[in-house]
Scaffold this motif. Structure first.
Motif, mmCIF file in Angstrom:
data_model
loop_
_atom_site.group_PDB
_atom_site.id
_atom_site.type_symbol
_atom_site.label_atom_id
_atom_site.label_comp_id
_atom_site.label_asym_id
_atom_site.label_seq_id
_atom_site.Cartn_x
_atom_site.Cartn_y
_atom_site.Cartn_z
ATOM 1 N N UNK A 108 0.784 -0.635 -0.179
ATOM 2 C CA UNK A 108 -0.221 -0.022 -0.221
ATOM 3 C C UNK A 108 0.580 1.030 0.201
ATOM 4 N N UNK A 109 -0.234 2.375 -0.687
ATOM 5 C CA UNK A 109 0.929 3.479 -0.328
ATOM 6 C C UNK A 109 -0.158 4.727 -0.121
ATOM 7 N N UNK A 110 0.576 5.450 1.202
ATOM 8 C CA UNK A 110 -0.128 6.148 1.823
ATOM 9 C C UNK A 110 0.241 7.671 1.751
ATOM 10 N N UNK A 111 -0.587 8.883 2.428
ATOM 11 C CA UNK A 111 -0.253 10.289 2.324
ATOM 12 C C UNK A 111 1.049 9.961 4.386
ATOM 13 N N UNK A 112 2.079 9.763 4.233
ATOM 14 C CA UNK A 112 3.318 10.297 5.136
ATOM 15 C C UNK A 112 2.806 11.033 6.049
ATOM 16 N N UNK A 208 2.667 7.032 -6.616
ATOM 17 C CA UNK A 208 2.665 8.847 -6.637
ATOM 18 C C UNK A 208 2.020 9.479 -7.273
ATOM 19 N N UNK A 209 0.855 9.866 -6.692
ATOM 20 C CA UNK A 209 0.625 11.130 -7.769
ATOM 21 C C UNK A 209 -0.237 12.518 -6.366
ATOM 22 N N UNK A 240 -5.474 5.217 -5.873
ATOM 23 C CA UNK A 240 -6.584 4.155 -5.803
ATOM 24 C C UNK A 240 -6.962 2.867 -4.820
ATOM 25 N N UNK A 241 -7.700 2.598 -4.604
ATOM 26 C CA UNK A 241 -8.110 1.160 -3.624
ATOM 27 C C UNK A 241 -9.102 0.475 -3.932
ATOM 28 N N UNK A 264 -13.916 10.211 -4.465
ATOM 29 C CA UNK A 264 -14.002 10.808 -5.971
ATOM 30 C C UNK A 264 -15.101 10.828 -6.070
ATOM 31 N N UNK A 265 -16.160 9.947 -6.159
ATOM 32 C CA UNK A 265 -17.754 9.782 -6.933
ATOM 33 C C UNK A 265 -18.462 9.692 -6.101
ATOM 34 N N UNK A 266 -19.284 9.822 -6.288
ATOM 35 C CA UNK A 266 -20.867 8.953 -5.398
ATOM 36 C C UNK A 266 -20.593 7.624 -5.026
ATOM 37 N N UNK A 267 -20.445 7.064 -4.080
ATOM 38 C CA UNK A 267 -20.725 5.443 -4.153
ATOM 39 C C UNK A 267 -21.605 5.326 -3.105
#
Length: 322
Positions: A108-112, A208-209, A240-241, A264-267
Motif C-alpha cells: 500500500x501507498x499512503x500519505x505520510x 505516487x500522484x 486508487x484502492x 472521488x465519486x458518489x458511491x
C-alpha cells in the motif's frame, strides 16, 4: 498581541518548572534566530545512513514498544517492529509505503505524516515558526503553541544535530509519549539493510500522484469550513484502492497533522445531504471517523479529541473555504 505573548511565556516558565525541575528560564528565540536552527535540524535528519533501535513509551495508551529504524541517506526512513520479518514501512517523498518483505512488493501507498524518530521536515520550517515558540537549551528543543502557550513537543539532539529523543505532552504538560534511540550505528553492515534499501529504491516513485491545491478546489473537493488554529492544507494526494479513486487531504500546523479522505465519486444510491456518521474508532493514538455526505464517503484521521475531529468532518463542504 505582545501582552498575550508575554502571558504565554510566563505560563511556559510555570510548566517547565513543574515538568523539568531545575530547567533554566526559557529563552524564546526570535524568528530570525529560530529559522536557521530549525532548518539545520530538518536538513540534518536524513544527511547520513544509519540503523538503530527506537524505544517508545506511550503513557496515554500504556504501551511499551521497540522499533528498528533505518535512514537511507537523502531518500527516506524505514521502520518496523523489532522482530517483525514480514512487513516494514518507509517514508519517502511525502508518502508512506507498506512493504511485504516475503513477496518483495508494495502492499500500500499512503500519505505520510509525523514520525516520532524524524523530528522536523524542511518543507514545514516556516509553518512551524508561524505556530510555535521555540526554546533551545543544552541541545534540547522545546516547542510551545503560540495560541495557548502550552508545550507540545520537545526534542533532544547530539552534538552533530542528530535526534536522540522526542517527547510529546498532554495539555496539562505531562508527558504523553516518549521515544528515544537506545542504540544507533552510523556505519551499519550494508548486507543487513540491503533488503530494505533495494525495495525503497525500486518503489520510490511508484503509486505516487499529487494534485495541486488550486486543481483540487476547481474539482470541488470537500474542504472543511472549520480548522484548528494554525492548520493549513499542505498537500492533496490521489490514490486508487479496490478499483475506486480517493482523495487524501493532509493538513498540518508544521508539527501536528490530520488527514481527510474522500471518495472521488458518489458511491451511495440514497445520499444524505448532511453528514451521516458510519464509524468511529481508534487506531493507536489517532481517532478515525467515517461518514457519508451527498453520496461521498468521507473520513477524518488525526491525533485529536474525537469531538474536534467530528466538528471538522461535519464542516466539510464541496464549496470549500477556510
Amino acid at each position: 498581541m505582545e501582552f498575550k505573548k508575554w502571558v504565554s511565556i510566563l505560563f511556559i516558565v510555570f510548566v517547565l518548572s513543574s515538568v523539568f525541575p531545575g530547567y533554566a528560564t526559557p529563552k524564546i528565540l526570535s524568528p530570525e534566530e529560530a529559522f536557521p536552527l530549525v532548518r539545520r535540524i530538518a536538513e540534518q535528519a536524513m544527511s547520513k545512513t544509519y540503523w538503530g533501535v527506537w524505544e517508545i513509551k506511550n503513557y496515554g495508551l500504556r504501551k511499551h514498544e521497540f522499533y528498528e529504524v533505518f535512514c537511507y541517506e537523502n531518500l527516506g526512513f524505514g521502520w518496523k517492529k523489532l522482530g517483525n520479518q514480514e512487513v516494514f514501512h518507509a517514508s519517502m517523498g511525502g508518502y508512506r509505503y507498506v512493504f511485504d518483505l516475503v513477496a518483495q512488493e508494495v502492499k500500500g501507498v499512503y500519505p505520510s505524516y509525523g514520525l516520532s524518530f524524524s523530528p522536523l521536515k524542511e518543507e514545514d520550517v516556516n509553518l512551524i515558526l508561524e505556530n510555535y515558540l521555540i526554546d533551545f537549551q543544552n541541545n534540547r528543543l522545546f516547542l510551545f503553541s503560540r495560541y495557548n502557550g502550552m508545550i507540545v513537543s520537545s526534542f533532544e539532539f547530539d552534538e552533530e544535530g542528530f535526534l536522540l529523543s522526542h517527547f510529546s505532552y498532554f495539555p496539562d504538560g505531562k508527558v504523553r509519549k516518549e521515544g528515544r534511540f537506545i542504540y544507533r550505528d552510523f556505519s551499519p553492515e550494508y548486507g543487513q539493510l540491503s533488503p530494505y534499501f533495494e525495495l525503497m529504491e525500486r518503489f520510490a516513485e511508484s503509486g505516487r500522484e499529487t494534485m495541486d491545491i488550486a486543481t483540487a478546489e476547481r474539482k470541488r473537493i470537500f474542504l472543511p469550513r472549520l480548522l484548528p488554529p494554525g492548520f493549513d492544507l499542505r498537500r492533496v494526494y490521489v490514490a486508487k484502492s479496490g478499483g475506486n479513486q480517493f482523495y487524501y487531504l493532509l493538513y498540518s500546523d508544521g508539527l501536528q497533522y490530520f488527514l481527510i479522505t474522500q471518495s472521488a465519486y458518489p458511491r451511495v444510491s440514497s445520499p444524505s445531504l448532511s453528514l451521516r456518521p458510519i464509524l468511529v474508532q481508534r487506531e493507536e493514538e489517532n481517532v478515525v471517523l467515517v461518514g457519508e455526505k451527498e453520496g461521498f464517503y468521507l473520513s477524518f484521521m488525526g491525533n485529536v479529541d474525537p469531538e474536534i475531529g467530528s466538528q471538522i468532518l461535519r464542516s466539510l463542504e464541496r464549496e470549500g473555504g477556510f
